[in-house]
Design an enzyme around this catalytic site. Structure first.
Site, PDB file in Angstrom:
ATOM      1  N   ASP A 180       0.814  -1.222   0.034  1.00 28.90           N
ATOM      2  CA  ASP A 180       0.099  -0.042   0.116  1.00 28.90           C
ATOM      3  C   ASP A 180       0.928   1.111  -0.015  1.00 28.90           C
ATOM      4  OD1 ASP A 180      -2.029   1.991   0.367  1.00 28.90           O
ATOM      5  OD2 ASP A 180      -2.333   1.493   2.444  1.00 28.90           O
ATOM      6  N   ARG A 213     -29.863 -13.059  16.390  1.00 25.03           N
ATOM      7  CA  ARG A 213     -30.114 -14.393  16.363  1.00 25.03           C
ATOM      8  C   ARG A 213     -31.968 -14.650  15.777  1.00 25.03           C
ATOM      9  NH1 ARG A 213     -27.634 -17.675  20.135  1.00 25.03           N
ATOM     10  NH2 ARG A 213     -29.337 -19.254  19.597  1.00 25.03           N
ATOM     11  N   TYR A 263     -17.915 -25.943   9.522  1.00 26.44           N
ATOM     12  CA  TYR A 263     -17.935 -24.562   9.525  1.00 26.44           C
ATOM     13  C   TYR A 263     -17.482 -24.123   8.059  1.00 26.44           C
ATOM     14  CZ  TYR A 263     -19.925 -23.533  13.986  1.00 26.44           C
ATOM     15  OH  TYR A 263     -20.585 -23.229  14.872  1.00 26.44           O
ATOM     16  N   ARG A 290     -21.685 -16.392  12.927  1.00 27.17           N
ATOM     17  CA  ARG A 290     -20.158 -16.799  13.161  1.00 27.17           C
ATOM     18  C   ARG A 290     -19.508 -16.752  12.051  1.00 27.17           C
ATOM     19  NH1 ARG A 290     -21.375 -22.092  16.902  1.00 27.17           N
ATOM     20  NH2 ARG A 290     -21.477 -20.837  19.038  1.00 27.17           N
TER      21      ARG A 290
END
Lengths: 534, 490
Positions: free
Chosen positions: A147, A272, A400, A431
């Site tokens: 950068d 949730r 996951y 998550r």
């Protein structure tokens, strides 16, 4: 001075490197150990992916053109895909060399700078490039994002040539604006918050800042070298020129991502779904219970009240009275419990979209089983799971990792969405999405907790995102910590996520902020892990 | 008296009361819109710009003849159709041919007033049909396949689209590489209906004349068209200019275009060898190979070699045992992908069809009625499988020779992508065990070849309405299956 260590750079540059912590966006951390990233499809022996070779992505552009924003967003996405990526901000190196209070010489960016400025400049560049090559050659890095301003064609050619010697491809990404308003907006939102401009009128501060840039960097050549690999983003992606970039899967993927990136900031909220009548059943698709309905109402009201108070705060801080709240869009999965949780807001006129990719992790054989029962029935699987809770898959279940791969289209639409966004989904989905926005490691993601009495808010910024919790009051306490419809896959107690916040403390100084202050300030987005449950 | 400006923005209440209907939704929408706000309101906005749901896109091809426009158009239609995004290609040449079936090059001379008039009429007819086609709510992306070589023509198309609330995305293929142009002229255009039955040499010569006619008036997309959404692909991707992409769906189309390559290659696909579950008639599971399945695994390297010779290959398998076991003797690099795992049959996993019919009679019938959309209780539908295969397809487009060892439902989905099979047919396609299928993408259709290992296996094919046990049928391993033919050029 030549032997300046990276650790010193880190210590002197506040944002350079942080301790691992899930509360803080970890996008600038170097992963400490080898582990597969959230959406990584497979691993190769070298730890590099897609047989795409190693790439340096070098940014090109004057200050306030969104270079840092682009670098950080891109690094976030690439890491999430499993590409080992690190950002090297030349500005961090510069500040480390001259010290926090120090100033680089006035002619530092000039073509005909004095000898001492050229020496300083070369020294800083050399150090940064050494670190890049070290990352690519010795730390299995695949993409280094460099950068910097890279203003001159000659310098860019030399850079590409130098990396070429090490068999590394260089891809330039230029951010340029022909629309003055975009630049001014950018300066206003990220550059003039510095102490130099306290008490200035915003318009004057913007003009002063731009004048200083022009004086400091008088020579700038836009990228037109057709022999180089480059992507030119004009006016925040309104027009994109892709030159000579078909050299690999990753380069195309990067362009696709850039096409969806925009620099307007907006909030993301996670919450949730309410509880259902048939708590333990994954395959059944139950409706909300009365308690779940009550939760939906309280959650919605808490969110609306929070947004309204944030809006009032903005007005107090000088935003015009007429400025409207950004519209809010709601995404749910196609499961009844999430759709019904959104219906309170839908009835108020908010727009709701169902996304089938957002259905929860499939628990496979673990469905309806208690943790104790799973340990009895599948001791071997539990042992494997505790080794690697992110990638291990119980029989017939999803890991996951599987979930992250299927969420990819959602991630891209998340970047494109311009409205504020409320995501109502199962904890497993939250998550993974939180893991993307906060650059959590695969190791931490399965342990993140989203208690039902909180809405998590992600506040974007170009250097790093931050998270905040919004409390939902008056919920029955038994709703809160547990998740009755949860998949009770046992996760190992993990020592790595401490409930104490690291809070952006640079490595080395190591003073942890007391828990309570973080909690009160709303700066602790997530509790630790299952072992901290009451 | 109300001022004119007031009426142009919708009343505030109307914006606030906007509510989509979420009930009528397919079980697994991907990029498909959940709701459409068509008809009465023509409300494309929710006060905050264009919503993804509301987009209808006209992809307008731009470029000289023999630049691969039709190839690109066909691939995009097939890809989108496979993702359940209804797309259709409108080929202006087909409209023109109804009036002038086999014109010679002089017809395309711009000074030929009659030719010019007929060609404009063909474009108008195609656009009119397209606009009509868009009236149907499910129709999302149209591709207008023509040279569209002048700025005036493109401006006209954009204005037509704007007036109908259709987004236009111009895709220009600009290419000066003589080799690519020549191979296009030879492979594609000499088989074009314009030259059917003519001497190929003469046809190629006339076609080159025709290109010259277009070159005289051709204007590439440039700065003064900066208000348009476009993607300009120069020299097969050496440089790509992307202007004003407005939504995710457009970016998706552009990404797909950038991944296409035109090198010749083939893809081989096979199911795993016969498994223990195949023998007992159970579905799903993670069983080992049967003895005969093991024989197939041993025979596979030779079968592949006969077909592929010494070409470099990469083998992709699923993560289930039976595909890894089938591929284990192949002497190539191997990658296993979770996305290639068999359709998850949820609660029915491990049951036989007879048991499913007995235990879940309603489900059994529902599945027969709409096999593509039916999702097993707690499991997946064919539509779900297509979603998770999408990254695999993108990787396949980028790769060259690949051999995929996978499962019946997954194979049907991949096959459907290459052959453009419709969703009501693809889940019923018969793919016998112990058979290697070779697919070779060509300009207008994909060629298919099937090779049989001649190792007997049970048939796992179940006809609609039947609950047959997996049967031992000698001939099912030998005969050609009822193939679903690939699409021909529209």
């Amino acid at each position: 001075m030549d032997t300046l260590l990276t650790a010193d750079v880190a210590a002197k540059s506040l944002n350079f490197r942080r301790r691992s912590s899930t509360y803080v966006d970890a996008i600038h951390d170097l992963p400490e150990k080898e582990s597969m990233a959230p959406a990584q499809l497979y691993s190769t022996e070298s730890g590099r992916l897609f047989h795409s070779g190693r790439i340096v992505i070098a940014t090109v552009g004057l200050p306030a053109r969104g270079k840092t924003h682009t670098s950080v967003a891109l690094a976030r996405y690439l890491r999430w895909l499993g590409v080992k990526t690190h950002i090297f901000h030349l500005g961090d190196y510069r500040r480390a060399f001259v010290g926090a209070k120090g100033e680089v010489p006035d002619d530092y960016f000039h073509v005909n700078a004095s000898t001492s400025s050229v020496l300083l400049r070369n020294k800083i560049l050399k150090k940064c490039r050494e670190d890049i090559l070290n990352f690519l050659n010795h730390e299995n890095g695949q993409i280094a994002i460099y950068d910097a301003v890279n203003p001159l064609a000659g310098g860019r050619r030399a850079l590409a040539k130098e990396f070429e010697k090490h068999n590394v491809q260089t891809m330039f990404i230029e951010s340029t604006c022909t629309d003055e308003r975009i630049i001014e907006e950018n300066v206003r939102s990220v550059k003039i918050s510095s102490p130099d401009y306290i008490g200035w009128k915003p318009e004057d501060a913007v003009q002063d800042y731009l004048k200083r840039i022009n004086a400091r960097i008088p020579h700038y050549e836009t990228v037109e070298e057709s022999d180089l690999h480059y992507v030119k983003m004009i006016n925040a992606g309104e027009r994109v020129v892709v030159n000579n970039c078909a050299f690999g899967y990753l380069s195309q993927r990067i362009v696709f991502y850039l096409l969806n990136l925009h620099i307007k900031s907006r909030q993301t909220y996670f919450c949730r779904a309410g509880t259902t009548r048939d708590e333990e059943n994954y395959k059944g698709d139950a409706s909300l219970s009365a308690e779940g309905q009550d939760y939906a109402r309280k959650m919605s009201e808490a969110l609306i009240a929070h947004r309204e108070s944030e809006h009032q705060n903005l007005i107090k801080q000088g935003a015009p009275e007429s400025s409207a709240l950004k519209p809010l869009t709601i995404w749910t999965s196609t499961r009844k419990r999430t759709v019904e949780t959104a219906s309170y807001l839908e009835n108020k006129g908010y727009r709701v979209r169902q996304r089938s990719q957002m259905s929860q992790l499939n628990p496979g054989v673990c469905e309806k089983l208690s943790e104790r029962r799973i340990r009895e029935l599948f001791p071997d699987e539990v042992a494997k799971h505790e080794q690697d809770p992110y990638h291990h898959r119980y029989p017939r279940a999803e890991s996951y990792h599987d979930l992250a791969v299927r969420l990819e289209p959602i991630i891209l639409e998340l970047e494109r969405e311009q409205n504020d966004l409320l995501i109502i989904a199962h904890e497993s989905v939250l998550r993974v999405l939180y893991g993307y926005l906060m650059a959590c490691s695969a190791h931490d993601i399965p342990n993140l907790e989203f208690p039902r009495d909180e809405i998590i808010e992600i506040i974007p910024a170009s250097y790093n995102n931050s998270a905040k919790r919004i409390h939902i009051s008056d919920l029955p306490s038994r709703l809160v910590p547990g998740s009755p419809e949860d998949i009770k896959i046992p996760v190992p107690p993990s020592g790595t996520i401490s409930p104490l916040s690291g809070m952006g403390t640079p490595a080395g100084t190591g003073t942890a902020t007391p828990e309570t202050s973080g909690r009160e300030a709303g700066l602790l987005p997530l509790r630790g892990n299952i072992s901290t449950r009451p | 008296m109300p001022s004119a400006t007031e009426s142009s923005s919708p009343p505030k209440e109307a914006v606030e009361q906007y509510r989509p209907n979420l009930m009528n939704q397919s079980p697994a929408e991907f990029m498909r819109p959940t709701t459409r706000t068509r008809g009465t309101s023509n409300a494309k906005t929710n006060g905050v710009g264009v919503q993804v749901e509301d987009t209808r896109i006209c992809v307008v091809m731009v470029g000289l003849p023999a630049r691969g426009k039709s190839l690109i158009a066909q691939k995009v239609v097939r890809y989108l159709g496979w993702l359940s995004i209804t797309a259709k290609c409108f080929n202006v040449g087909n409209y023109r041919r109804t009036a002038t079936p086999q014109p010679n090059a002089a017809f395309f001379d711009t000074s030929n007033k009659e030719g010019e008039r007929l060609r404009k009429a063909a474009a108008e007819a195609a656009v009119a049909d397209m606009v009509k086609w868009f009236k149907k709510p499910d129709n999302l992306i149209a591709i207008l396949d023509a040279t569209n070589s002048t700025k005036a023509r493109r401006r006209w198309i954009k204005e037509r689209c704007d007036a109908e609330g259709i987004e236009s995305l111009f895709v220009e293929s600009k290419c000066d590489d003589e080799d690519i142009i020549m191979s296009n002229i030879l492979e594609v255009k000499t088989t074009s209906p314009d030259y059917q039955g003519q001497d190929p040499e003469e046809a190629a010569k006339d076609f080159r004349e025709r290109i010259k006619m277009y070159e005289r008036v051709y204007e590439t997309l440039d700065e003064d068209e900066a208000d348009m959404t476009y993607c300009k692909i120069i020299d097969v991707g050496a440089q790509v200019i992307i202007n004003r992409i407005q939504d995710y769906l457009q970016s998706r189309v552009v990404y797909y275009l950038m991944n296409l390559h035109i090198k010749p290659r083939s893809i081989w696909i096979s199911r795993h060898g016969e498994s223990m579950y195949n023998l007992s008639g159970q579905i799903g599971g993670d069983a080992d190979l049967s003895t005969r399945g093991e024989m197939y695994a041993k025979a596979l390297p030779d079968l592949v070699k006969q077909s592929a010779g010494d070409l470099p290959l990469t083998v992709w398998t699923s993560t289930l045992k039976r595909t890894a076991q089938t591929a284990r003797y192949l002497p190539y690099e191997k990658l296993s992908w979770k996305a290639l795992d068999e359709l998850d049959s949820g609660v029915c996993d491990g049951l036989t069809y007879a048991e499913i019919a007995q235990n879940y009679p309603e489900d059994f019938k529902a599945r027969d009625d709409d096999k593509y959309n039916y999702r097993y209780l707690g499991g997946e539908s064919y539509r779900d499988v297509v979603i998770r295969l999408e990254p695999i397809i993108m990787e396949l487009e980028r790769s060259e020779n690949i051999l995929i060892v996978t499962h019946q439902a997954v194979l049907r989905c991949i096959y459907a992508y290459f052959m453009g099979s419709p969703q009501d047919k693809s889940p019923w396609m018969e793919v016998p065990l112990h058979t290697l299928i070779k697919l070779t993408p060509r300009a207008y259709k994909t060629e298919e070849e099937r090779m049989f290992a001649n190792i007997p296996a049970v048939s796992t094919f179940r006809e609609k309405g039947s609950k047959a046990q997996h049967q031992e049928t000698e001939e099912s391993t030998r005969r050609n299956s009822p193939m679903i033919s690939g699409e021909a050029k529209a």
